[in-house]
Design a protein around this motif. Structure first.
Motif, PDB file in Angstrom:
ATOM      1  N   PHE A   1      22.676  31.440  74.269  1.00  0.00           N
ATOM      2  CA  PHE A   1      22.032  32.305  75.054  1.00  0.00           C
ATOM      3  C   PHE A   1      23.090  33.128  75.781  1.00  0.00           C
ATOM      4  N   PHE A   2      23.978  32.462  76.810  1.00  0.00           N
ATOM      5  CA  PHE A   2      24.746  32.795  77.723  1.00  0.00           C
ATOM      6  C   PHE A   2      25.848  33.764  76.824  1.00  0.00           C
ATOM      7  N   LEU A   3      26.235  33.266  75.662  1.00  0.00           N
ATOM      8  CA  LEU A   3      27.107  34.043  74.914  1.00  0.00           C
ATOM      9  C   LEU A   3      26.629  35.495  74.404  1.00  0.00           C
ATOM     10  N   THR A   4      25.286  35.288  74.051  1.00  0.00           N
ATOM     11  CA  THR A   4      24.530  36.335  73.295  1.00  0.00           C
ATOM     12  C   THR A   4      24.498  37.614  74.577  1.00  0.00           C
ATOM     13  N   ALA A   5      23.868  37.014  75.670  1.00  0.00           N
ATOM     14  CA  ALA A   5      23.792  37.934  76.760  1.00  0.00           C
ATOM     15  C   ALA A   5      25.167  38.633  77.253  1.00  0.00           C
ATOM     16  N   ALA A   6      26.237  37.829  77.072  1.00  0.00           N
ATOM     17  CA  ALA A   6      27.489  38.459  77.408  1.00  0.00           C
ATOM     18  C   ALA A   6      27.977  39.535  76.655  1.00  0.00           C
ATOM     19  N   ASP A   7      27.590  39.195  75.193  1.00  0.00           N
ATOM     20  CA  ASP A   7      28.146  40.364  74.202  1.00  0.00           C
ATOM     21  C   ASP A   7      27.083  41.570  74.348  1.00  0.00           C
ATOM     22  N   GLN A   8      25.870  41.380  74.910  1.00  0.00           N
ATOM     23  CA  GLN A   8      24.762  42.405  74.905  1.00  0.00           C
ATOM     24  C   GLN A   8      24.926  43.193  76.349  1.00  0.00           C
ATOM     25  N   LEU A   9      25.875  42.923  77.307  1.00  0.00           N
ATOM     26  CA  LEU A   9      25.735  43.376  78.430  1.00  0.00           C
ATOM     27  C   LEU A   9      25.617  44.971  78.665  1.00  0.00           C
ATOM     28  N   PRO A  10      26.089  45.652  77.678  1.00  0.00           N
ATOM     29  CA  PRO A  10      25.830  47.082  77.829  1.00  0.00           C
ATOM     30  C   PRO A  10      24.237  47.467  77.681  1.00  0.00           C
TER      31      PRO A  10
ATOM     32  N   GLY B   1      34.208  21.238  87.493  1.00  0.00           N
ATOM     33  CA  GLY B   1      35.060  21.703  86.459  1.00  0.00           C
ATOM     34  C   GLY B   1      34.408  22.422  85.440  1.00  0.00           C
ATOM     35  N   HIS B   2      33.373  21.935  84.755  1.00  0.00           N
ATOM     36  CA  HIS B   2      32.518  22.744  83.858  1.00  0.00           C
ATOM     37  C   HIS B   2      31.889  23.804  84.319  1.00  0.00           C
ATOM     38  N   LEU B   3      31.328  23.750  85.488  1.00  0.00           N
ATOM     39  CA  LEU B   3      30.925  25.062  86.196  1.00  0.00           C
ATOM     40  C   LEU B   3      31.746  25.911  86.406  1.00  0.00           C
ATOM     41  N   ARG B   4      33.076  25.774  86.736  1.00  0.00           N
ATOM     42  CA  ARG B   4      33.926  26.589  86.852  1.00  0.00           C
ATOM     43  C   ARG B   4      34.394  27.417  85.521  1.00  0.00           C
ATOM     44  N   ARG B   5      34.594  26.641  84.528  1.00  0.00           N
ATOM     45  CA  ARG B   5      34.790  27.305  83.083  1.00  0.00           C
ATOM     46  C   ARG B   5      33.674  28.325  82.939  1.00  0.00           C
ATOM     47  N   LEU B   6      32.439  28.197  83.149  1.00  0.00           N
ATOM     48  CA  LEU B   6      31.285  28.915  82.834  1.00  0.00           C
ATOM     49  C   LEU B   6      31.470  30.217  83.769  1.00  0.00           C
ATOM     50  N   ASP B   7      31.869  29.995  85.145  1.00  0.00           N
ATOM     51  CA  ASP B   7      32.168  31.128  85.986  1.00  0.00           C
ATOM     52  C   ASP B   7      33.272  32.239  85.452  1.00  0.00           C
ATOM     53  N   GLU B   8      34.180  31.391  84.847  1.00  0.00           N
ATOM     54  CA  GLU B   8      35.576  32.084  84.723  1.00  0.00           C
ATOM     55  C   GLU B   8      35.181  33.011  83.184  1.00  0.00           C
ATOM     56  N   ALA B   9      34.360  32.500  82.360  1.00  0.00           N
ATOM     57  CA  ALA B   9      33.903  33.153  81.163  1.00  0.00           C
ATOM     58  C   ALA B   9      33.068  34.437  81.542  1.00  0.00           C
ATOM     59  N   ALA B  10      32.240  34.132  82.776  1.00  0.00           N
ATOM     60  CA  ALA B  10      31.177  35.361  83.228  1.00  0.00           C
ATOM     61  C   ALA B  10      32.209  36.251  83.887  1.00  0.00           C
ATOM     62  N   LEU B  11      33.171  36.127  84.501  1.00  0.00           N
ATOM     63  CA  LEU B  11      34.012  36.963  85.174  1.00  0.00           C
ATOM     64  C   LEU B  11      34.635  37.922  84.172  1.00  0.00           C
ATOM     65  N   LEU B  12      35.136  37.351  83.123  1.00  0.00           N
ATOM     66  CA  LEU B  12      35.530  38.202  82.049  1.00  0.00           C
ATOM     67  C   LEU B  12      34.560  39.203  81.616  1.00  0.00           C
ATOM     68  N   ALA B  13      33.491  38.556  81.423  1.00  0.00           N
ATOM     69  CA  ALA B  13      32.203  39.583  80.362  1.00  0.00           C
ATOM     70  C   ALA B  13      32.170  40.365  81.658  1.00  0.00           C
ATOM     71  N   MET B  14      32.003  40.375  82.653  1.00  0.00           N
ATOM     72  CA  MET B  14      31.654  41.426  83.762  1.00  0.00           C
ATOM     73  C   MET B  14      32.626  42.348  83.611  1.00  0.00           C
ATOM     74  N   ALA B  15      34.081  42.084  83.756  1.00  0.00           N
ATOM     75  CA  ALA B  15      35.124  43.083  83.734  1.00  0.00           C
ATOM     76  C   ALA B  15      35.151  43.902  82.467  1.00  0.00           C
ATOM     77  N   ARG B  16      34.914  43.160  81.335  1.00  0.00           N
ATOM     78  CA  ARG B  16      34.724  43.864  80.234  1.00  0.00           C
ATOM     79  C   ARG B  16      33.802  44.971  80.042  1.00  0.00           C
ATOM     80  N   ALA B  17      32.443  44.412  80.506  1.00  0.00           N
ATOM     81  CA  ALA B  17      31.326  45.468  80.521  1.00  0.00           C
ATOM     82  C   ALA B  17      31.547  46.600  81.549  1.00  0.00           C
ATOM     83  N   LEU B  18      32.221  46.782  82.613  1.00  0.00           N
ATOM     84  CA  LEU B  18      32.223  47.364  83.814  1.00  0.00           C
ATOM     85  C   LEU B  18      33.655  48.291  83.139  1.00  0.00           C
ATOM     86  N   GLY B  19      34.683  47.881  82.325  1.00  0.00           N
ATOM     87  CA  GLY B  19      35.883  48.635  82.031  1.00  0.00           C
ATOM     88  C   GLY B  19      35.634  49.393  80.885  1.00  0.00           C
TER      89      GLY B  19
END
Length: 391
Positions: free
Chosen positions: A130-139, A26-44
């Motif tokens: 690190f995960f959160l900073t990377a998500a914010d810095q994806l562009p 369950g913990h891993l899935r929550r990380l996956d879900e956060a990453a999916l949103l970050a991907m979609a945000r960066a691509l959109g």
């Protein structure tokens, strides 16, 4: 089940006593879900994905200004987002459309869940940051204006890297299991055991193995392709080890590592960097004494969180080849092999796969990282040694 298998598993589980392993998936899935949103945000961004408009992946990469060496990453994101239902992909053309719109505030709101999931997985706070900073810095990461190295080793602090490779539940289990196997390996007659570690990096696995060998004479050669990691290891481990520069994608038969010199070869989170895994395993086998042991720690599934952070470390320099003809990943954007694929490539390279851990029915398996154990063919001789080296 062999006694080595049982002993290694017991040692690994003892290293994570008190962990709620049932909660790990369950913990891993929550990380996956956060990453999916970050991907979609960066691509959109950049006005892409207006209703009814379809795009080729390269058009998206061009619009976002993705650096040539990183273009494989958003291409993989698009496939994952389609699989997870966050966009539509035409099976015939590969064109994508109807990406789920994600606002920056929605990505930012995942921060508490990311921190909680990292704590549940045994990561230090530095890895969640690190995960959160990377998500914010994806562009900026996509454009190569920001490097993953600068985020992972911010202010030259190794805490996040140590959290990724040592200070977490699955790596404590795997490193302890590997250490127990090394402890159980029979000592050669009248000489120290010879251990070669490939791509040793920050030395997370090294630390566990040295603890397991504390009461035994050992000749341990710590190698990496990076002078940074070699210098850090010298400061950390001192003269207990020997050190050498080694590139797993180059010819490994060097004077300091004669054929058949190693009783054990350890490769923790490094072989996925091979341009041709089968060829690299064959070269490694030649370094092992007949009957020698190979311990491989590898991710055997894609982690979405890593796809928005750590995988930027895996992009080759401009012009460097991706896995090519003959490699099991040729023609794909895959980095990691499944456990079954690892067993197959080990056998094809002339090893005898023995077992891998954790056991399939244990919740740890959901985390995707595994210890694969194999043996080189033949009976063990008592001959060669590592050449003296101190680079």
């Amino acid at each position: 089940m062999s006694t080595d298998h049982e002993g290694a598993d017991r040692a690994g589980l003892a290293a994570i006593t008190g962990t709620d392993t049932d909660a790990l998936p369950g913990h891993l899935r929550r990380l996956d879900e956060a990453a999916l949103l970050a991907m979609a945000r960066a691509l959109g961004r950049e006005g892409l994905f207006r209703p009814g408009v379809a795009h080729r992946w390269d058009q998206i990469a061009d619009r976002l200004g993705v650096a040539p060496r990183h273009r494989w990453i958003p291409r993989r994101w698009l496939a994952v987002l389609a699989e997870e239902g966050l966009l539509r992909r035409d099976a015939a053309t590969g064109n994508v459309r109807d990406l789920r719109a994600v606002r920056r505030a929605e990505v930012a709101a995942t921060a508490p869940a990311v921190h909680a999931a990292c704590r549940g997985l045994g990561y230090p706070e530095a890895i969640a940051d690190f995960f959160l900073t990377a998500a914010d810095q994806l562009p900026g990461l996509l454009r190569d204006e920001v490097t993953a190295q600068s985020l992972l080793f911010r202010d030259d602090d190794p805490s996040a890297a140590e959290g990724a490779y040592r200070d977490n539940t699955i790596n404590r289990y795997l490193n302890a299991a590997a250490g127990e196997l090394l402890r159980r390996t029979p000592a050669p007659a009248a000489r120290p055991a010879r251990v070669l570690e490939l791509g040793a990096g920050i030395g997370g696995t090294t630390t566990a193995l040295l603890a397991a060998l504390a009461d035994r004479p050992v000749e341990y050669l710590f190698t990496d392709v990076s002078p940074y990691f070699l210098d850090a290891a010298r400061r950390r481990f001192g003269d207990r080890l020997r050190y050498g520069h080694l590139d797993i994608n180059a010819e490994l038969a060097e004077p300091r590592i004669p054929p058949g010199a190693a009783d054990v070869v350890v490769a923790a989170n490094v072989l996925h960097n091979a341009l041709h895994i089968g060829a690299t395993l064959t070269r490694v086998r030649r370094l092992l004494a007949p009957g020698g042991l190979l311990l491989v720690i590898e991710s055997c599934r894609e982690h979405y969180q890593a796809m928005t952070s750590m995988q930027f470390l895996m992009s080759p320099p401009d012009g460097a080849p991706r896995p090519g003809t003959g490699d099991i990943r040729a023609g794909t954007d895959r980095i990691f092999l499944t456990a079954a694929e690892w067993r197959a490539v080990l056998a094809e390279a002339g090893y005898r796969p023995l077992f891998d851990l954790p056991d399939p029915d244990h919740p740890l398996t959901a985390l995707g990282q595994r210890l694969l154990v194999a043996r080189a063919p033949g009976a063990r001789p008592q001959s060669r040694t590592f050449a003296q080296t101190q680079e």
